[in-house]
Scaffold this active site. Structure first.
Site, PDB file in Angstrom:
ATOM      1  N   PRO A 322       0.782  -1.236   0.000  1.00 27.80           N
ATOM      2  CA  PRO A 322       0.000   0.000   0.000  1.00 27.80           C
ATOM      3  C   PRO A 322       0.818   1.292   0.000  1.00 27.80           C
ATOM      4  O   PRO A 322       0.234   2.365  -0.100  1.00 27.80           O
ATOM      5  CB  PRO A 322      -0.764  -0.109   1.320  1.00 27.80           C
ATOM      6  CG  PRO A 322       0.194  -0.818   2.238  1.00 27.80           C
ATOM      7  CD  PRO A 322       0.969  -1.767   1.367  1.00 27.80           C
ATOM      8  N   THR A 323       2.169   1.208   0.123  1.00 21.32           N
ATOM      9  CA  THR A 323       2.925   2.451   0.326  1.00 21.32           C
ATOM     10  C   THR A 323       3.251   3.145  -0.994  1.00 21.32           C
ATOM     11  O   THR A 323       3.135   2.555  -2.068  1.00 21.32           O
ATOM     12  CB  THR A 323       4.263   2.168   1.047  1.00 21.32           C
ATOM     13  OG1 THR A 323       5.080   1.367   0.179  1.00 21.32           O
ATOM     14  CG2 THR A 323       4.046   1.444   2.360  1.00 21.32           C
ATOM     15  N   CYS A 324       3.685   4.409  -0.884  1.00 19.75           N
ATOM     16  CA  CYS A 324       4.017   5.198  -2.063  1.00 19.75           C
ATOM     17  C   CYS A 324       5.464   5.000  -2.460  1.00 19.75           C
ATOM     18  O   CYS A 324       6.161   5.957  -2.804  1.00 19.75           O
ATOM     19  CB  CYS A 324       3.765   6.675  -1.789  1.00 19.75           C
ATOM     20  SG  CYS A 324       2.047   7.010  -1.533  1.00 19.75           S
ATOM     21  N   ASP A 325       5.957   3.785  -2.382  1.00 16.62           N
ATOM     22  CA  ASP A 325       7.319   3.484  -2.818  1.00 16.62           C
ATOM     23  C   ASP A 325       7.207   2.433  -3.906  1.00 16.62           C
ATOM     24  O   ASP A 325       6.578   1.394  -3.701  1.00 16.62           O
ATOM     25  CB  ASP A 325       8.139   2.962  -1.637  1.00 16.62           C
ATOM     26  CG  ASP A 325       9.608   2.831  -1.990  1.00 16.62           C
ATOM     27  OD1 ASP A 325       9.902   2.261  -3.065  1.00 16.62           O
ATOM     28  OD2 ASP A 325      10.454   3.282  -1.207  1.00 16.62           O
ATOM     29  N   ASN A 366       5.630   5.769   5.750  1.00 14.84           N
ATOM     30  CA  ASN A 366       4.445   6.274   5.049  1.00 14.84           C
ATOM     31  C   ASN A 366       3.214   6.363   5.963  1.00 14.84           C
ATOM     32  O   ASN A 366       2.088   6.433   5.491  1.00 14.84           O
ATOM     33  CB  ASN A 366       4.114   5.351   3.865  1.00 14.84           C
ATOM     34  CG  ASN A 366       4.031   6.099   2.539  1.00 14.84           C
ATOM     35  OD1 ASN A 366       3.623   5.533   1.543  1.00 14.84           O
ATOM     36  ND2 ASN A 366       4.414   7.348   2.496  1.00 14.84           N
TER      37      ASN A 366
END
Ligand SMILES: *Cc1c(COP(=O)(O)O)cnc(C)c1O
Length: 376
Positions: A322-325, A366
């Site tokens: 789910p993270t923005c990486d 995050n």
């Protein structure tokens, strides 16, 4: 999934992704290791899952502990292990940490070079040291690279150096690579170890111990041989290389002790595609590489994933966290078969996640909380 985990999830309905660990499975695994390798002492590798309840159970069963830091040594002591049941198994230690371990009564240390021997001789005089040798981790799903261990020829001089400095040159250790599906992988390493024993014996130094390391697998998507098969292969290799002078042995299972005892509950956050013509579905979960599934790095460990729609027709999907990486993709090179009917909001169960998950998620990257863990 065990009945106890199923009941826990049904009754407690914990919010958000979480790990549930069943102590009954760990107890059974410990007894299986003891039965499969009856002449070896078990040193549980604390890093695999250092939960206090896990350590307390194992301490009560008579396990010893392989620790990588002073903090892990204190965790093992708090769980009830006395210092004589603790090995400081990290080959990379600050001298003041060696001293701290020595002050707590620890007398067993890993080394793989003369520089580390010097630290032990100064900060932990008279202790037992074992030298880790390099061993090719062929076939292991989580190989351990060249970071730890030295060439077997060099181990001879490392242990002679230790002997000269008043330490007890105690033995040899190796690690055949984590999640090692081949029970014969120990054979080559034991051959190297026996050569070091012989050479040192000719020079008047009698080693006494071989540390067989970890590497015992957990069952993920593929079946793995039983611990008993590993025990038999290791015993055969010991006989082959040491004849009737088999040394004292220890094993350091981590993954094989706790992996299958844990299960992560997670949720499908989003299912989408990248274009109108691209058939590949991307399935985003509320857990990813930074939430506990770090061992999906390079798609090394492939966890079994259960969904409420198992049995329906499947299609290959990319699975991501789910993270923005953008590194937070679990399976893409080899897509994962999931039911076509899988929907946003479905709960999924990720099996075999008792080892190397919760502690890898210790930072709330995050804004996602570190993985919650319930040991039952
Ligand atoms: C991590 C580690 C282990 C445990 O390895 P598994 O493959 O999880 O059994 C054992 N010994 C040492 C020295 C380790 O660093």
């Amino acid at each position: 999934m065990t009945d106890r985990i199923r009941d826990f999830l049904r009754l407690r309905r914990p919010e958000g992704p979480c790990l549930v660990v069943d102590l009954d499975v760990i107890r059974e695994n410990f007894l299986n290791f003891s039965k499969a390798l009856p002449d070896s002492r078990v040193f549980y590798a604390v890093k695999a899952n250092p939960d206090p309840a896990v350590l307390k159970l194992l301490a009560g069963l008579g396990s010893n502990f392989d620790c990588a830091s002073v903090a892990e040594i204190d965790m093992a002591r708090n769980a009830g292990a006395t210092a004589d049941r603790i090995s400081y198994g990290n080959t990379i230690k600050k001298e003041r940490d060696v001293a701290a371990a020595y002050n707590r009564g620890v007398r067993l240390f890993a080394v793989d070079c003369p520089e580390e021997v010097d630290k032990i001789a100064r900060a932990a005089p008279g202790s037992r040291v074992f030298c880790r040798i390099l061993c090719d981790c062929d076939g292991a799903e989580w190989p351990l690279s060249r970071k730890f261990g030295c060439d077997p020829d060099m181990a001879v001089s490392v242990l002679e150096h230790a002997h000269r400095l008043g330490l007890v040159a105690y033995g040899i250790s190796f690690h055949v690579g984590s999640q090692q599906p081949n029970p014969d992988a120990w054979d080559i390493a034991l051959k190297s170890a026996s050569a070091v024993f012989r050479t040192l014996s000719e020079r008047g130094i009698q080693l006494r111990m071989v540390n067989l390391g970890g590497g015992f697998p957990a069952k993920y998507v593929r079946d793995v041989p039983a611990v008993k098969t590993y025990g038999q292969a290791i015993f055969t290799a010991l006989r082959r290389h040491f004849g009737n002078r088999i040394p004292e042995t220890i094993i350091e299972p981590g993954r094989g002790m706790v992996g299958e005892a844990g299960m992560i509950k997670a949720e499908v956050v989003l299912i989408s595609k990248k274009s109108a013509t691209d058939p590949m579905r991307w399935v985003y979960l509320d857990i990813g590489k930074f939430g506990g599934l770090a061992e999906t790095m390079d798609e090394a460990i492939r966890y079994p994933i259960r969904t409420p729609r198992d049995g329906d027709a499947t299609e290959p999907c990319v699975i991501a966290g789910p993270t923005c990486d953008s590194a937070d993709v679990l399976y893409e090179k080899t897509p994962y078969e999931l039911p076509v009917s899988l929907a946003i909001g479905d709960e999924v169960l990720i099996e075999g996640t008792g080892a190397y998950t919760q502690t890898y998620s210790a930072v709330a990257f995050n804004g996602f909380d570190p993985l919650k863990s319930y040991v039952i």
